[in-house]
Design an enzyme around this catalytic site. Sequence first.
Site, PDB file in Angstrom:
ATOM      1  N   SER A   1      37.481  39.804  28.743  1.00  0.00           N
ATOM      2  CA  SER A   1      36.257  39.984  29.676  1.00  0.00           C
ATOM      3  C   SER A   1      34.977  39.652  28.686  1.00  0.00           C
ATOM      4  CB  SER A   1      35.927  41.485  30.087  1.00  0.00           C
ATOM      5  OG  SER A   1      34.713  41.763  30.629  1.00  0.00           O
TER       6      SER A   1
ATOM      7  N   TYR B   1      37.427  50.874  29.043  1.00  0.00           N
ATOM      8  CA  TYR B   1      37.552  49.525  29.521  1.00  0.00           C
ATOM      9  C   TYR B   1      37.202  48.562  28.392  1.00  0.00           C
ATOM     10  CZ  TYR B   1      36.732  45.422  32.477  1.00  0.00           C
ATOM     11  OH  TYR B   1      36.850  44.082  32.827  1.00  0.00           O
TER      12      TYR B   1
HETATM   13  N1  LIG Z   1      35.534  40.917  38.561  1.00  0.00           N
HETATM   14  C1  LIG Z   1      34.980  40.771  37.361  1.00  0.00           C
HETATM   15  O1  LIG Z   1      33.998  40.494  37.461  1.00  0.00           O
HETATM   16  C2  LIG Z   1      35.946  40.818  35.963  1.00  0.00           C
HETATM   17  C3  LIG Z   1      35.021  40.397  34.813  1.00  0.00           C
HETATM   18  C4  LIG Z   1      35.656  40.397  33.838  1.00  0.00           C
HETATM   19  C5  LIG Z   1      37.157  40.577  33.764  1.00  0.00           C
HETATM   20  N2  LIG Z   1      37.730  41.163  34.754  1.00  0.00           N
HETATM   21  C6  LIG Z   1      39.219  41.442  34.700  1.00  0.00           C
HETATM   22  O2  LIG Z   1      39.869  40.625  35.857  1.00  0.00           O
HETATM   23  C7  LIG Z   1      41.180  41.441  36.124  1.00  0.00           C
HETATM   24  C8  LIG Z   1      41.097  41.650  37.395  1.00  0.00           C
HETATM   25  O3  LIG Z   1      39.910  42.358  38.123  1.00  0.00           O
HETATM   26  P1  LIG Z   1      39.169  42.088  39.667  1.00  0.00           P
HETATM   27  O4  LIG Z   1      38.014  41.819  39.336  1.00  0.00           O
HETATM   28  O5  LIG Z   1      40.166  41.003  40.209  1.00  0.00           O
HETATM   29  O6  LIG Z   1      39.618  43.475  40.189  1.00  0.00           O
HETATM   30  P2  LIG Z   1      40.053  43.935  41.453  1.00  0.00           P
HETATM   31  O7  LIG Z   1      39.743  43.212  42.561  1.00  0.00           O
HETATM   32  O8  LIG Z   1      40.191  45.398  41.534  1.00  0.00           O
HETATM   33  O9  LIG Z   1      41.780  43.577  41.506  1.00  0.00           O
HETATM   34  C9  LIG Z   1      42.410  44.439  40.176  1.00  0.00           C
HETATM   35  C10 LIG Z   1      43.985  44.035  40.326  1.00  0.00           C
HETATM   36  O10 LIG Z   1      44.672  44.824  39.475  1.00  0.00           O
HETATM   37  C11 LIG Z   1      45.724  45.722  39.979  1.00  0.00           C
HETATM   38  N3  LIG Z   1      45.687  46.810  39.267  1.00  0.00           N
HETATM   39  C12 LIG Z   1      44.830  47.889  39.083  1.00  0.00           C
HETATM   40  N4  LIG Z   1      45.375  48.995  38.680  1.00  0.00           N
HETATM   41  C13 LIG Z   1      46.648  48.657  38.114  1.00  0.00           C
HETATM   42  C14 LIG Z   1      47.565  49.309  37.660  1.00  0.00           C
HETATM   43  N5  LIG Z   1      47.313  50.496  37.170  1.00  0.00           N
HETATM   44  N6  LIG Z   1      48.858  48.782  37.545  1.00  0.00           N
HETATM   45  C15 LIG Z   1      49.074  47.669  38.214  1.00  0.00           C
HETATM   46  N7  LIG Z   1      48.062  46.940  38.643  1.00  0.00           N
HETATM   47  C16 LIG Z   1      46.816  47.307  38.767  1.00  0.00           C
HETATM   48  C17 LIG Z   1      45.492  45.536  41.339  1.00  0.00           C
HETATM   49  O11 LIG Z   1      46.549  45.850  42.321  1.00  0.00           O
HETATM   50  P3  LIG Z   1      46.969  46.945  43.421  1.00  0.00           P
HETATM   51  O12 LIG Z   1      45.889  47.744  43.433  1.00  0.00           O
HETATM   52  O13 LIG Z   1      47.248  46.257  44.509  1.00  0.00           O
HETATM   53  O14 LIG Z   1      48.117  47.740  42.813  1.00  0.00           O
HETATM   54  C18 LIG Z   1      44.519  44.536  41.801  1.00  0.00           C
HETATM   55  O15 LIG Z   1      45.639  43.354  42.047  1.00  0.00           O
HETATM   56  C19 LIG Z   1      40.972  42.844  35.416  1.00  0.00           C
HETATM   57  O16 LIG Z   1      41.778  42.856  34.255  1.00  0.00           O
HETATM   58  C20 LIG Z   1      39.326  42.860  35.177  1.00  0.00           C
HETATM   59  O17 LIG Z   1      39.354  43.576  34.043  1.00  0.00           O
HETATM   60  C21 LIG Z   1      37.058  41.076  35.987  1.00  0.00           C
END
Ligand SMILES: NC(=O)c1ccc[n+]([C@@H]2O[C@H](COP(=O)([O-])OP(=O)(O)OC[C@H]3O[C@@H](n4cnc5c(N)ncnc54)[C@H](OP(=O)(O)O)[C@@H]3O)[C@@H](O)[C@H]2O)c1
Length: 290
Positions: free
Chosen positions: A153, A166
Amino acid sequence: MNRLACLLPVPSQRLADLYRTAFVTGASAGLGRAFTEMLLAEGVRVWGTARDTGRLAEMASTHPAQFTPVVLDLADTTAAVGAFQRAQQSAGGAFDLVINNAGYGVFGRFETTEFAVWEAQVRAMLGASMQLAHVALAAMRQANRGCLVNVASLAVEFPLPFMSGYNVAKAGLAAFSESLVIETKGSGITVIDLRPGDFRTDFNQSMQTASASSAPREPMLDRSWTALDANLRAAPPPAAAAAGLRRALLRRRSGTVRLGSFFQARLAPLGAAWLPAGLRRALACRYFGI
Ligand SMILES: NC(=O)c1ccc[n+]([C@@H]2O[C@H](COP(=O)([O-])OP(=O)(O)OC[C@H]3O[C@@H](n4cnc5c(N)ncnc54)[C@H](OP(=O)(O)O)[C@@H]3O)[C@@H](O)[C@H]2O)c1
């Protein structure tokens, strides 16, 4: 069409020419779902995970021959590694592409939140992701090919307020990727340290709020949350991140890849590299209303 755009080479190669199989954690929502849909559209066979595969039913029914749902919870490392190993076997012994994407946020003040909450988050997001990479890379070494993507991130450079677990997990993941970039040099394996800025996903809605409902509200936390949420709501859609990842995968080079708005993917990392630490912190605090 923009004249310059006409001069740019069109990436005509399909990802399936380079990556036949992929494993994506957290494929049920947000970035992971967008990555999975992009890979499926490119002809790649994908094993995608969720804690409840009901959340993957739609992709499984629209791509029955190409998509395999996998139950995986990062909180249970042993079971997660077992699920990964079984998927890897059914993919022929090694995946061409593994994307360590799954993750979640916890929002709260460090010292007033149970330490076990932070510990569990770092163990899941850093420890379990490293363990999946350990199994994946051993198989990729045997095959002398493959690509590992660890989703870190922009928080590596600009830690998010009241999200200490985080920030630690993402900084650790970036350091881990950097170690592997060096260790895989000269091999057929590539390692990408993916650092997205904000993308409009359900990340904040899924965020665990660490403070008990009875705890007094703190204006500073409220302001930070408002800023975090406003940024995410105004951010680009996940499909834009998938397009960026596609370009990076076609390049087949190890290294850090930043995704997001011009400000977050270009200017902010420059600021992190060149601004004095005090000024950088002051700007970050202002940005988050602290
Ligand atoms: N969105 C942003 O702006 C952003 C920016 C930088 C980095 N990221 C990173 O990108 C990744 C995806 O984030 P997102 O924004 O797409 O979030 P999201 O929409 O909340 O999706 C999170 C995903 O991770 C899975 N997950 C959550 N906790 C889990 C656990 N304990 N074990 C296994 N699977 C788990 C969820 O699956 P289920 O709940 O269906 O099991 C879901 O598929 C993360 O690592 C986040 O830190 C996001």
